[in-house]
Design a protein around this motif. Sequence first.
Motif, PDB file in Angstrom:
ATOM      1  N   GLY A 152      79.286  86.826  45.166  1.00 43.98           N
ATOM      2  CA  GLY A 152      80.729  86.067  45.237  1.00 43.98           C
ATOM      3  C   GLY A 152      81.230  85.430  44.644  1.00 43.98           C
ATOM      4  N   TYR A 153      80.371  84.392  45.511  1.00 45.25           N
ATOM      5  CA  TYR A 153      80.457  83.178  45.343  1.00 45.25           C
ATOM      6  C   TYR A 153      79.667  82.176  44.916  1.00 45.25           C
ATOM      7  N   THR A 154      77.967  82.507  44.327  1.00 46.28           N
ATOM      8  CA  THR A 154      77.856  81.683  43.676  1.00 46.28           C
ATOM      9  C   THR A 154      77.949  82.422  42.077  1.00 46.28           C
ATOM     10  N   PHE A 155      79.325  83.887  41.847  1.00 43.16           N
ATOM     11  CA  PHE A 155      79.789  83.681  40.765  1.00 43.16           C
ATOM     12  C   PHE A 155      80.417  82.874  39.726  1.00 43.16           C
ATOM     13  N   SER A 156      81.195  81.571  40.868  1.00 46.13           N
ATOM     14  CA  SER A 156      82.023  80.721  40.671  1.00 46.13           C
ATOM     15  C   SER A 156      81.273  80.094  40.899  1.00 46.13           C
ATOM     16  N   ARG A 157      80.654  79.104  41.233  1.00 46.86           N
ATOM     17  CA  ARG A 157      79.704  78.902  40.931  1.00 46.86           C
ATOM     18  C   ARG A 157      79.156  78.852  39.561  1.00 46.86           C
ATOM     19  N   LYS A 158      78.389  79.862  39.122  1.00 57.70           N
ATOM     20  CA  LYS A 158      78.303  79.339  37.706  1.00 57.70           C
ATOM     21  C   LYS A 158      79.006  79.547  36.268  1.00 57.70           C
ATOM     22  N   ILE A 159      80.772  79.804  36.900  1.00 57.41           N
ATOM     23  CA  ILE A 159      81.201  79.877  35.839  1.00 57.41           C
ATOM     24  C   ILE A 159      81.325  78.035  35.888  1.00 57.41           C
ATOM     25  N   SER A 160      81.425  77.797  37.200  1.00 57.11           N
ATOM     26  CA  SER A 160      81.771  76.304  37.480  1.00 57.11           C
ATOM     27  C   SER A 160      80.512  75.623  36.807  1.00 57.11           C
ATOM     28  N   ALA A 161      79.624  76.133  36.622  1.00 56.28           N
ATOM     29  CA  ALA A 161      78.471  75.346  35.525  1.00 56.28           C
ATOM     30  C   ALA A 161      78.125  75.640  34.168  1.00 56.28           C
ATOM     31  N   ALA A 162      78.608  76.430  33.842  1.00 58.80           N
ATOM     32  CA  ALA A 162      79.273  77.190  32.704  1.00 58.80           C
ATOM     33  C   ALA A 162      80.137  75.774  31.892  1.00 58.80           C
ATOM     34  N   LEU A 163      81.537  75.926  32.529  1.00 59.07           N
ATOM     35  CA  LEU A 163      82.510  74.826  32.011  1.00 59.07           C
ATOM     36  C   LEU A 163      81.141  73.150  32.328  1.00 59.07           C
ATOM     37  N   ALA A 164      81.334  73.070  33.404  1.00 63.45           N
ATOM     38  CA  ALA A 164      80.830  71.784  32.710  1.00 63.45           C
ATOM     39  C   ALA A 164      79.159  71.907  31.845  1.00 63.45           C
ATOM     40  N   GLY A 165      78.507  72.968  31.734  1.00 59.86           N
ATOM     41  CA  GLY A 165      77.800  71.757  30.426  1.00 59.86           C
ATOM     42  C   GLY A 165      78.471  72.529  29.436  1.00 59.86           C
ATOM     43  N   PHE A 166      78.989  73.208  28.685  1.00 61.21           N
ATOM     44  CA  PHE A 166      80.173  73.519  27.424  1.00 61.21           C
ATOM     45  C   PHE A 166      80.855  72.210  26.904  1.00 61.21           C
ATOM     46  N   LEU A 167      81.555  71.690  28.511  1.00 66.09           N
ATOM     47  CA  LEU A 167      82.548  70.568  28.549  1.00 66.09           C
ATOM     48  C   LEU A 167      81.619  69.452  27.696  1.00 66.09           C
ATOM     49  N   PRO A 168      80.547  69.141  28.389  1.00 66.08           N
ATOM     50  CA  PRO A 168      80.089  66.927  27.713  1.00 66.08           C
ATOM     51  C   PRO A 168      79.532  67.289  26.494  1.00 66.08           C
ATOM     52  N   GLY A 169      79.084  69.013  26.045  1.00 66.70           N
ATOM     53  CA  GLY A 169      78.436  68.798  24.279  1.00 66.70           C
ATOM     54  C   GLY A 169      79.052  69.194  23.486  1.00 66.70           C
ATOM     55  N   ILE A 170      80.836  69.189  24.114  1.00 69.37           N
ATOM     56  CA  ILE A 170      81.842  69.673  23.069  1.00 69.37           C
ATOM     57  C   ILE A 170      82.859  68.213  22.655  1.00 69.37           C
ATOM     58  N   MET A 171      83.024  67.818  24.163  1.00 68.66           N
ATOM     59  CA  MET A 171      83.618  66.340  24.218  1.00 68.66           C
ATOM     60  C   MET A 171      82.884  64.794  23.520  1.00 68.66           C
ATOM     61  N   LEU A 172      80.951  65.153  23.977  1.00 64.39           N
ATOM     62  CA  LEU A 172      80.692  64.460  22.908  1.00 64.39           C
ATOM     63  C   LEU A 172      80.655  64.062  21.875  1.00 64.39           C
ATOM     64  N   THR A 173      80.583  65.071  20.679  1.00 65.09           N
ATOM     65  CA  THR A 173      81.548  65.686  19.271  1.00 65.09           C
ATOM     66  C   THR A 173      82.853  65.106  19.460  1.00 65.09           C
ATOM     67  N   GLN A 174      83.738  65.540  20.649  1.00 70.25           N
ATOM     68  CA  GLN A 174      85.198  64.935  19.748  1.00 70.25           C
ATOM     69  C   GLN A 174      85.124  63.629  19.565  1.00 70.25           C
ATOM     70  N   ILE A 175      84.386  62.859  21.428  1.00 71.15           N
ATOM     71  CA  ILE A 175      84.650  61.382  21.324  1.00 71.15           C
ATOM     72  C   ILE A 175      83.478  60.517  19.702  1.00 71.15           C
ATOM     73  N   GLY A 176      82.544  61.595  19.327  1.00 70.04           N
ATOM     74  CA  GLY A 176      81.835  60.698  18.085  1.00 70.04           C
ATOM     75  C   GLY A 176      80.531  60.209  18.025  1.00 70.04           C
TER      76      GLY A 176
END
Length: 473
Positions: free
Chosen positions: A373-397
């Motif tokens: 249950g605890y690692t579930f929250s870690r994986k959700i966090s890792a999902a967002l942490a992996g998603f945001l850099p990819g999206i933000m790299l595109t957003q910042i050009g």
Amino acid sequence: MSNYDALTLKLSLREKFAYGMGDFGSNLMLCIGTLYLLKFYTDELGMPAYYGGIIFLVAKFFTAATDMFTGVLLDSRRNIGAKGKFRPFILYASFPVALVATAQFLATEFPLVVKTVLATALFMLFGLFYSLMNCSYGAMVPAITKNPHERAQLAAWRQGGATLGLLLCTVAFIPIKSLITWSSSAGYLLTALLFSLCGLFSMWWCFRGVKERYIQVLPEGHKPGILKSFCAIFNNPPLLVLCIANLCTLAAFNIKLAIQVYYTQYVLNDIHLLSWMGFFSMGCILIGVLLVPASVRRFGKKQVYLGGLFLWAAGDLLNFFWGSTSVLFVAFSCVAFFGTAFVNSLNWALVPDTVEYGEWKTGIRAEGSVYTGYTFSRKISAALAGFLPGIMLTQIGYIPNIAQSSGTLMGLRQLMFIWPGGLAVIAALTMSLFYKLNEQRFASIIEELSQRKKFTEEQENLNSKEKVSTVNI
């Protein structure tokens, strides 16, 4: 073994070292993906950065579900063999983890859509086997010792191993890859293979060196399930607070790891500085890890955790405003990473305490459900942490392998420091205001559980004597 003996049992240095080797090995195989897979996608496979972000998001949400499945699997075990309840998964799942970790760096000439599907499938497969291996490894602590100070030491050894694994990935991956001059993509693949093999042997070392002493199975009639793993979080307030704080800290840490290779290459114009930064900052983490047990004994887990978050946020803010040179960047990074040593170590030391809290509150001891249950929250966090850099790299050009614009450089600086520092502050507020399971309360919970167990055993003995008397009559 009496309650007093269980609470005072001292583990050997050899066993602690073996346990630390587990996270050393798992991080060798995990961190090559965390640090370099997004860059491999963008620079070698030619994927747009947001494709990489979507791959991370989809795959990490999938592995969050596989973590919950692992918890159900662990708690469902009834016939425990000589290898124990958790150790077999460390032994048998580590080989496919190493295999898939290497295969993720295989460059192909397929169309972009096929490359994306293949990369997603491999990442999901890695997450499945990694869940079986690493969740079992983490959930094993309550079975090794009930001594809270020994648990803190195991957490410190675990964080020390994780830090060494991260240090080697940070310092050595790019230089080793650079030795393979005939092909950049072959350099990624062969270096990943080397790190994966080292990780595999480290996991086997852990399997051979640790011992499960307090193996418990769920009572008959209690069937674990995914829903019960969620309930293990929401019916356990300390665990829920820890999950929320960890959601912030892991996202902050993974965003920093994913962006630092871009930051050193394009903002500081020296990608090899990453190795120097890794060497000094990971050295600071090791020093922090060594200080964890003594700090916990003096101040308590919660206070040390909050102190680490303060140093983390301070280091990131100093770097954002004044870390414009290589020397200052490394110095302020050392401050931030020194703080993360206390935070990441105590994340793992606090989880086993919530197992006893859950047993005390519900009467059911379920290490697998609590841990996953605890690692579930870690994986959700890792999902967002992996998603945001990819999206933000595109957003910042961001465009690979060219000089970046001033707006892109500012975006990299914000991703590297403002986001992680802000998340560290949110985590500190969450733990400070809502986490109530201190050392004194934990000791009283252990004592009450011991009295309950003693009472249950006395009742069982009394019932057994009554049955014998009835038969004799």
